[in-house]
Motif scaffolding. Sequence first.
Motif, PDB file in Angstrom:
ATOM      1  N   ARG A   1      -3.790   3.029   0.098  1.00  0.00           N
ATOM      2  CA  ARG A   1      -4.313   2.536  -1.183  1.00  0.00           C
ATOM      3  C   ARG A   1      -3.405   1.433  -1.719  1.00  0.00           C
ATOM      4  O   ARG A   1      -2.183   1.507  -1.573  1.00  0.00           O
TER       5      ARG A   1
ATOM      6  N   SER B   1       6.946   4.311   0.312  1.00  0.00           N
ATOM      7  CA  SER B   1       7.001   5.774   0.265  1.00  0.00           C
ATOM      8  C   SER B   1       8.374   6.167  -0.251  1.00  0.00           C
ATOM      9  O   SER B   1       9.287   5.348  -0.320  1.00  0.00           O
TER      10      SER B   1
ATOM     11  N   ARG C   1       4.147  -0.824   3.413  1.00  0.00           N
ATOM     12  CA  ARG C   1       3.840   0.542   2.956  1.00  0.00           C
ATOM     13  C   ARG C   1       5.043   1.078   2.213  1.00  0.00           C
ATOM     14  O   ARG C   1       6.159   1.036   2.734  1.00  0.00           O
TER      15      ARG C   1
ATOM     16  N   THR D   1       0.839  -1.194   0.000  1.00  0.00           N
ATOM     17  CA  THR D   1       0.000   0.000   0.000  1.00  0.00           C
ATOM     18  C   THR D   1       0.875   1.246   0.000  1.00  0.00           C
ATOM     19  O   THR D   1       2.059   1.192   0.350  1.00  0.00           O
ATOM     20  N   ASP D   2       0.250   2.381  -0.355  1.00  0.00           N
ATOM     21  CA  ASP D   2       0.961   3.655  -0.281  1.00  0.00           C
ATOM     22  C   ASP D   2       0.700   4.283   1.087  1.00  0.00           C
ATOM     23  O   ASP D   2       0.033   3.690   1.944  1.00  0.00           O
ATOM     24  N   ASP D   3       1.221   5.500   1.293  1.00  0.00           N
ATOM     25  CA  ASP D   3       1.066   6.155   2.599  1.00  0.00           C
ATOM     26  C   ASP D   3      -0.387   6.411   2.977  1.00  0.00           C
ATOM     27  O   ASP D   3      -0.709   6.547   4.157  1.00  0.00           O
ATOM     28  N   ALA D   4      -1.274   6.478   1.988  1.00  0.00           N
ATOM     29  CA  ALA D   4      -2.698   6.698   2.256  1.00  0.00           C
ATOM     30  C   ALA D   4      -3.463   5.393   2.437  1.00  0.00           C
ATOM     31  O   ALA D   4      -4.669   5.400   2.648  1.00  0.00           O
TER      32      ALA D   4
END
Length: 94
Positions: free
Chosen positions: A19, A91, A89, A14-17
Amino acid sequence: MTPEDVPLITGRVTDDAGRPVAEAAVAIVAAPGPVPDIAALTGADGRFTMSVAEPGEYTVVATAPDQRTGAVTVLVGAEGPVEGEVEIRVSFRG
Protein backbone atom coordinates in the motif's frame (compact mmCIF):
# COMPACT_ATOMS: atom_id res chain seq x y z
CA MET A 1 22.79 21.19 -18.40
CA THR A 2 19.29 22.57 -18.84
CA PRO A 3 16.44 21.76 -16.39
CA GLU A 4 15.08 19.25 -18.92
CA ASP A 5 18.43 17.40 -18.87
CA VAL A 6 18.60 16.95 -15.08
CA PRO A 7 18.37 13.25 -14.15
CA LEU A 8 15.46 12.39 -11.87
CA ILE A 9 14.80 9.60 -9.40
CA THR A 10 11.09 8.85 -9.34
CA GLY A 11 9.40 6.22 -7.29
CA ARG A 12 6.86 5.15 -4.76
CA VAL A 13 7.05 4.37 -1.04
CA THR A 14 4.95 1.39 0.04
CA ASP A 15 4.39 -0.63 3.20
CA ASP A 16 4.94 -4.39 3.57
CA ALA A 17 1.49 -5.03 2.06
CA GLY A 18 2.27 -2.90 -1.02
CA ARG A 19 0.00 0.00 0.00
CA PRO A 20 1.25 3.56 -0.71
CA VAL A 21 2.66 5.51 2.23
CA ALA A 22 1.70 9.20 2.23
CA GLU A 23 3.89 11.93 3.76
CA ALA A 24 7.01 9.76 3.95
CA ALA A 25 10.27 11.74 3.95
CA VAL A 26 12.57 10.60 1.13
CA ALA A 27 16.25 11.64 1.20
CA ILE A 28 19.50 10.79 -0.57
CA VAL A 29 22.02 9.52 1.97
CA ALA A 30 24.85 8.45 -0.36
CA ALA A 31 25.80 9.84 -3.76
CA PRO A 32 28.77 10.17 -6.13
CA GLY A 33 29.14 13.80 -5.02
CA PRO A 34 27.74 16.27 -2.52
CA VAL A 35 23.95 16.49 -2.21
CA PRO A 36 21.81 19.02 -0.38
CA ASP A 37 20.45 17.99 3.01
CA ILE A 38 16.79 18.09 1.97
CA ALA A 39 13.99 15.56 1.73
CA ALA A 40 10.99 15.14 -0.55
CA LEU A 41 7.61 14.20 0.88
CA THR A 42 5.46 11.57 -0.79
CA GLY A 43 1.95 12.39 -1.93
CA ALA A 44 -1.21 10.48 -1.03
CA ASP A 45 -0.25 7.92 -3.70
CA GLY A 46 3.20 7.37 -2.11
CA ARG A 47 5.00 8.88 -5.11
CA PHE A 48 8.06 11.12 -5.06
CA THR A 49 10.47 12.76 -7.51
CA MET A 50 14.00 13.97 -6.75
CA SER A 51 16.52 15.58 -9.06
CA VAL A 52 20.17 14.54 -8.89
CA ALA A 53 23.24 16.47 -9.95
CA GLU A 54 25.06 13.78 -11.90
CA PRO A 55 24.88 10.17 -13.04
CA GLY A 56 26.09 7.57 -10.55
CA GLU A 57 24.97 5.37 -7.67
CA TYR A 58 22.59 6.85 -5.09
CA THR A 59 21.22 5.42 -1.85
CA VAL A 60 17.73 6.72 -1.13
CA VAL A 61 16.07 6.30 2.28
CA ALA A 62 12.39 6.72 3.10
CA THR A 63 10.99 7.34 6.58
CA ALA A 64 7.25 6.99 7.12
CA PRO A 65 5.40 9.24 9.59
CA ASP A 66 5.27 6.30 12.05
CA GLN A 67 9.09 5.90 11.77
CA ARG A 68 9.11 2.79 9.55
CA THR A 69 12.12 2.99 7.24
CA GLY A 70 13.38 1.51 4.01
CA ALA A 71 16.22 2.10 1.57
CA VAL A 72 17.14 1.36 -2.02
CA THR A 73 20.27 1.84 -4.12
CA VAL A 74 19.62 3.39 -7.52
CA LEU A 75 22.00 3.55 -10.49
CA VAL A 76 21.28 6.80 -12.34
CA GLY A 77 22.36 7.32 -15.93
CA ALA A 78 22.20 10.54 -17.96
CA GLU A 79 18.49 9.93 -18.67
CA GLY A 80 17.48 8.90 -15.14
CA PRO A 81 17.43 5.66 -13.13
CA VAL A 82 18.62 2.63 -15.07
CA GLU A 83 15.81 0.58 -13.46
CA GLY A 84 13.10 3.17 -14.20
CA GLU A 85 10.77 3.97 -11.32
CA VAL A 86 11.96 2.67 -7.94
CA GLU A 87 9.97 1.26 -5.03
CA ILE A 88 11.01 1.70 -1.42
CA ARG A 89 9.28 -0.61 1.07
CA VAL A 90 9.19 0.69 4.60
CA SER A 91 8.91 -1.53 7.67
CA PHE A 92 9.91 -1.54 11.31
CA ARG A 93 13.48 -2.76 11.79
CA GLY A 94 14.77 -4.58 14.80
